[in-house]
Design a protein around this motif. Structure first.
Motif, PDB file in Angstrom:
ATOM      1  N   VAL A   1      31.962  35.905  -1.724  1.00 42.28           N
ATOM      2  CA  VAL A   1      33.374  35.379  -1.188  1.00 42.28           C
ATOM      3  C   VAL A   1      34.140  36.256  -2.346  1.00 42.28           C
ATOM      4  CG1 VAL A   1      33.290  33.211  -1.689  1.00 42.28           C
ATOM      5  CG2 VAL A   1      33.584  33.623  -3.305  1.00 42.28           C
ATOM      6  N   ARG A   2      35.774  36.239  -1.432  1.00 44.59           N
ATOM      7  CA  ARG A   2      36.895  36.820  -2.230  1.00 44.59           C
ATOM      8  C   ARG A   2      38.139  36.289  -2.161  1.00 44.59           C
ATOM      9  NH1 ARG A   2      35.767  42.025   1.871  1.00 44.59           N
ATOM     10  NH2 ARG A   2      34.049  42.460   0.752  1.00 44.59           N
ATOM     11  N   GLY A   3      38.081  36.707  -3.337  1.00 48.43           N
ATOM     12  CA  GLY A   3      39.838  35.774  -3.672  1.00 48.43           C
ATOM     13  C   GLY A   3      41.021  36.493  -2.834  1.00 48.43           C
ATOM     14  N   ARG A   4      41.899  34.708  -2.680  1.00 46.40           N
ATOM     15  CA  ARG A   4      42.844  35.391  -1.974  1.00 46.40           C
ATOM     16  C   ARG A   4      44.551  35.680  -3.275  1.00 46.40           C
ATOM     17  NH1 ARG A   4      43.963  30.072   0.783  1.00 46.40           N
ATOM     18  NH2 ARG A   4      43.628  29.345  -1.496  1.00 46.40           N
ATOM     19  N   THR A   5      45.612  36.941  -2.533  1.00 43.81           N
ATOM     20  CA  THR A   5      46.370  37.271  -3.437  1.00 43.81           C
ATOM     21  C   THR A   5      47.138  36.233  -2.757  1.00 43.81           C
ATOM     22  OG1 THR A   5      45.864  38.943  -2.848  1.00 43.81           O
ATOM     23  CG2 THR A   5      47.554  38.716  -3.990  1.00 43.81           C
ATOM     24  N   ILE A   6      47.691  35.783  -1.925  1.00 43.08           N
ATOM     25  CA  ILE A   6      48.639  34.272  -1.636  1.00 43.08           C
ATOM     26  C   ILE A   6      48.249  33.280  -1.078  1.00 43.08           C
ATOM     27  CG2 ILE A   6      50.471  34.145   0.507  1.00 43.08           C
ATOM     28  CD1 ILE A   6      50.949  36.710  -1.866  1.00 43.08           C
ATOM     29  N   SER A   7      48.338  31.952  -1.896  1.00 48.25           N
ATOM     30  CA  SER A   7      47.292  30.717  -1.398  1.00 48.25           C
ATOM     31  C   SER A   7      48.802  29.604  -0.562  1.00 48.25           C
ATOM     32  CB  SER A   7      47.717  29.963  -2.512  1.00 48.25           C
ATOM     33  OG  SER A   7      48.745  29.944  -3.328  1.00 48.25           O
ATOM     34  N   SER A   8      49.293  30.307  -0.154  1.00 51.64           N
ATOM     35  CA  SER A   8      50.284  29.720   0.531  1.00 51.64           C
ATOM     36  C   SER A   8      51.753  30.196   0.911  1.00 51.64           C
ATOM     37  CB  SER A   8      50.606  27.626   0.187  1.00 51.64           C
ATOM     38  OG  SER A   8      51.462  28.229  -0.828  1.00 51.64           O
ATOM     39  N   TYR A   9      52.644  29.903   2.162  1.00 52.60           N
ATOM     40  CA  TYR A   9      53.453  30.184   2.033  1.00 52.60           C
ATOM     41  C   TYR A   9      54.198  29.733   2.928  1.00 52.60           C
ATOM     42  CZ  TYR A   9      58.352  32.480   3.610  1.00 52.60           C
ATOM     43  OH  TYR A   9      59.735  32.454   3.987  1.00 52.60           O
TER      44      TYR A   9
ATOM     45  N   GLY B   1      62.007  30.000   2.473  1.00 50.37           N
ATOM     46  CA  GLY B   1      60.980  29.997   2.547  1.00 50.37           C
ATOM     47  C   GLY B   1      59.755  29.651   0.537  1.00 50.37           C
ATOM     48  N   LEU B   2      59.229  29.119   0.784  1.00 52.46           N
ATOM     49  CA  LEU B   2      58.433  29.818  -0.525  1.00 52.46           C
ATOM     50  C   LEU B   2      57.575  30.279  -0.872  1.00 52.46           C
ATOM     51  CD1 LEU B   2      58.303  28.546  -3.991  1.00 52.46           C
ATOM     52  CD2 LEU B   2      57.363  26.497  -3.036  1.00 52.46           C
ATOM     53  N   LEU B   3      56.918  30.793  -1.639  1.00 52.75           N
ATOM     54  CA  LEU B   3      55.791  31.723  -1.542  1.00 52.75           C
ATOM     55  C   LEU B   3      54.849  31.533  -2.542  1.00 52.75           C
ATOM     56  CD1 LEU B   3      54.566  35.581   0.238  1.00 52.75           C
ATOM     57  CD2 LEU B   3      55.091  35.712  -1.838  1.00 52.75           C
ATOM     58  N   VAL B   4      53.947  31.273  -3.109  1.00 47.22           N
ATOM     59  CA  VAL B   4      53.096  30.943  -3.630  1.00 47.22           C
ATOM     60  C   VAL B   4      51.647  31.843  -3.573  1.00 47.22           C
ATOM     61  CG1 VAL B   4      51.715  29.321  -5.078  1.00 47.22           C
ATOM     62  CG2 VAL B   4      53.796  28.764  -3.734  1.00 47.22           C
ATOM     63  N   GLY B   5      52.221  32.802  -4.872  1.00 48.91           N
ATOM     64  CA  GLY B   5      50.659  33.946  -5.103  1.00 48.91           C
ATOM     65  C   GLY B   5      51.372  35.103  -5.441  1.00 48.91           C
ATOM     66  N   GLY B   6      50.412  36.104  -5.313  1.00 46.98           N
ATOM     67  CA  GLY B   6      50.652  37.802  -5.556  1.00 46.98           C
ATOM     68  C   GLY B   6      51.642  38.088  -6.491  1.00 46.98           C
TER      69      GLY B   6
ATOM     70  N   THR C   1      56.191  35.138  -7.531  1.00 46.83           N
ATOM     71  CA  THR C   1      55.405  33.578  -7.882  1.00 46.83           C
ATOM     72  C   THR C   1      56.787  32.698  -8.671  1.00 46.83           C
ATOM     73  OG1 THR C   1      53.282  33.228  -7.539  1.00 46.83           O
ATOM     74  CG2 THR C   1      54.824  30.998  -8.402  1.00 46.83           C
ATOM     75  N   ARG C   2      57.362  33.620  -9.327  1.00 46.15           N
ATOM     76  CA  ARG C   2      58.488  32.888 -10.682  1.00 46.15           C
ATOM     77  C   ARG C   2      59.352  33.421  -9.502  1.00 46.15           C
ATOM     78  NH1 ARG C   2      59.337  32.805 -16.293  1.00 46.15           N
ATOM     79  NH2 ARG C   2      57.781  33.587 -16.064  1.00 46.15           N
ATOM     80  N   ARG C   3      59.893  34.709  -9.171  1.00 54.52           N
ATOM     81  CA  ARG C   3      61.191  35.100  -8.298  1.00 54.52           C
ATOM     82  C   ARG C   3      61.445  34.365  -6.959  1.00 54.52           C
ATOM     83  NH1 ARG C   3      59.874  40.317  -8.704  1.00 54.52           N
ATOM     84  NH2 ARG C   3      58.857  40.456  -6.501  1.00 54.52           N
ATOM     85  N   ALA C   4      60.477  33.635  -6.202  1.00 52.14           N
ATOM     86  CA  ALA C   4      59.920  32.366  -5.245  1.00 52.14           C
ATOM     87  C   ALA C   4      60.813  31.665  -5.595  1.00 52.14           C
ATOM     88  CB  ALA C   4      58.884  32.841  -4.432  1.00 52.14           C
ATOM     89  N   PHE C   5      59.993  30.980  -6.769  1.00 50.69           N
ATOM     90  CA  PHE C   5      60.778  29.424  -7.015  1.00 50.69           C
ATOM     91  C   PHE C   5      62.158  29.583  -7.130  1.00 50.69           C
ATOM     92  CE2 PHE C   5      57.615  26.428  -7.536  1.00 50.69           C
ATOM     93  CZ  PHE C   5      57.108  26.457  -7.287  1.00 50.69           C
TER      94      PHE C   5
ATOM     95  N   GLY D   1      35.833  24.950 -11.301  1.00 51.48           N
ATOM     96  CA  GLY D   1      36.396  25.200 -12.940  1.00 51.48           C
ATOM     97  C   GLY D   1      37.958  25.399 -13.204  1.00 51.48           C
ATOM     98  N   THR D   2      38.544  25.997 -12.003  1.00 49.90           N
ATOM     99  CA  THR D   2      39.900  26.755 -11.977  1.00 49.90           C
ATOM    100  C   THR D   2      40.737  26.198 -11.313  1.00 49.90           C
ATOM    101  OG1 THR D   2      39.331  28.238 -10.136  1.00 49.90           O
ATOM    102  CG2 THR D   2      38.624  29.268 -12.830  1.00 49.90           C
ATOM    103  N   GLY D   3      39.429  25.778  -9.620  1.00 48.23           N
ATOM    104  CA  GLY D   3      40.609  25.450  -9.065  1.00 48.23           C
ATOM    105  C   GLY D   3      40.330  26.048  -7.920  1.00 48.23           C
ATOM    106  N   ALA D   4      40.242  27.648  -7.960  1.00 46.79           N
ATOM    107  CA  ALA D   4      40.848  28.516  -7.088  1.00 46.79           C
ATOM    108  C   ALA D   4      39.442  28.142  -5.496  1.00 46.79           C
ATOM    109  CB  ALA D   4      39.902  30.098  -7.910  1.00 46.79           C
TER     110      ALA D   4
END
Ligand SMILES: Cc1cc2nc3c(=O)[nH]c(=O)nc-3n(C[C@H](O)[C@H](O)[C@H](O)COP(=O)(O)OP(=O)(O)OC[C@H]3O[C@@H](n4cnc5c(N)ncnc54)[C@H](O)[C@@H]3O)c2cc1C
Length: 302
Positions: free
Chosen positions: A85-93, A104-109, A114-118, A225-228
């Motif tokens: 498997v490979r991890g994702r940098t961005i989880s949602s937009y 919009g709201l970008l979560v990830g990266g 993410t703080r800036r996006a919020f 154990g992480t929710g990833a």
């Protein structure tokens, strides 16, 4: 029940070659049991399959389910699965219009992005702080609860003690998740993003007294154990193919194009009648595992 003449008897007949049927077939065969797995479609994998959607392009994509989270490493190791498997940098937009402006709201990266996006969306730091506290709490619950998925099912009291945080227990296990989300988040879009994990795939609403939405939420935040949630290389079908390979290597017989149509049992042994393109057949079994819907099981047993 006495087997018909010429009927082969197996320790276990498994109906349905989705990933759960394949895992069961692999473990039973590795334990030395004789196993027959019947799959009605022309391929195994169930709702976790890959296809090549673009003619002439050799790319396999997940057709239905597409991200891996709840598969324990323990199973990958024990069955020796050749699977990555490979991890994702961005989880949602999530796009939205605010004050007549498209945003919009970008979560990830990364945390800073993410703080800036919020901050850009909500105008202050409060909502991102709430986000970090909330997912810090679910992350701790994940670390404690995920290992129980491959252990005997704990009692409610044992799980509560294991979680060891009464506020988290109340928020995730006792009260509708909608209450917790409203307590923690102010912004409606942020609430919606959090609730995605609770509502996707359920017919419950955020405040449903059945708490089906809480169960759905937990499944989405405790994986590994992480929710990833990771992307399977080669699509989800690469995983189910690896499971089928492991089951076959251990000696399980896997047949596709075989639809189970009836299960007869006297409570001690059983006969499974199946249909193929060429007609009907019967397999006798000491145990039958039905890896299909409750409705299918009811139909099979009459
Ligand atoms: C659109 C969608 C997206 C999803 N996204 C994700 C995701 O990203 N990540 C994730 O982890 N999960 C996801 N899921 C959930 C995941 O796909 C399921 O939890 C998983 O496929 C269940 O596996 P299973 O082996 O229990 O059953 P299934 O995959 O449903 O397999 C059951 C098998 O039994 C066969 N069968 C049924 N009746 C008979 C019969 N009478 N005789 C012979 N064979 C029979 C069926 O043909 C099927 O192959 C998604 C589901 C959907 C529908």
């Amino acid at each position: 029940m006495p087997a018909h003449e010429g009927t082969r008897t197996y320790d276990a007949v498994i109906v349905g070659g989705g990933h759960n049927g394949l895992v069961a077939a692999a473990y039973l065969a590795r334990a030395g049991r004789s196993v027959l797995l019947l799959e009605r479609l022309g391929h195994t994998g169930g709702a976790a399959v890959s296809s090549r959607p673009f003619a002439g392009v050799d790319a396999r994509l997940s057709r239905y389910s597409y991200l891996v989270s709840l598969l324990p490493d323990k199973i990958v190791r024990e069955l020796g699965l050749d699977f990555r498997v490979r991890g994702r940098t961005i989880s949602s937009y999530t796009p939205v219009e605010r004050g007549g402006r498209a945003t919009g709201l970008l979560v990830g990266g990364g945390e800073e992005r993410t703080r800036r996006a919020f901050a850009e969306l909500t105008g202050d730091e409060r909502e991102f702080g709430a986000w970090q506290r909330f997912y810090g709490m679910t992350g701790e619950v994940a670390r404690r609860v995920f290992p129980t998925l491959t252990e005997p099912l704990p009692t409610r009291a044992a799980l509560r003690a294991r979680v060891g945080d009464e506020d988290a227990w109340r928020a995730l296990f006792e009260e509708p998740i909608g209450v917790t989300v409203e307590e923690n988040f102010r912004d409606d879009l942020v609430r919606g993003v959090v609730l995605t994990d609770a509502l996707i795939g359920t017919f419950a609403d955020a405040h449903d007294p059945s708490l089906a939405q809480n169960r759905c939420f937990l499944y989405h935040v405790i994986g590994g154990g992480t929710g990833a949630w990771d992307v399977p290389v080669g699509g989800m079908g690469a995983l189910t193919d690896a499971l089928a390979d492991a089951a076959r290597a251990a000696g399980a017989e896997i047949v596709t194009g075989h639809e189970a149509v009836r299960v007869d049992t006297d409570g001690r042994t059983a006969e499974v009648t199946y249909r193929t393109a060429d007609g009907e057949g019967v397999a006798a079994a000491r145990h039958v595992l039905v890896n299909a819907s409750p409705r299918e099981l009811a139909a099979l047993t009459g």
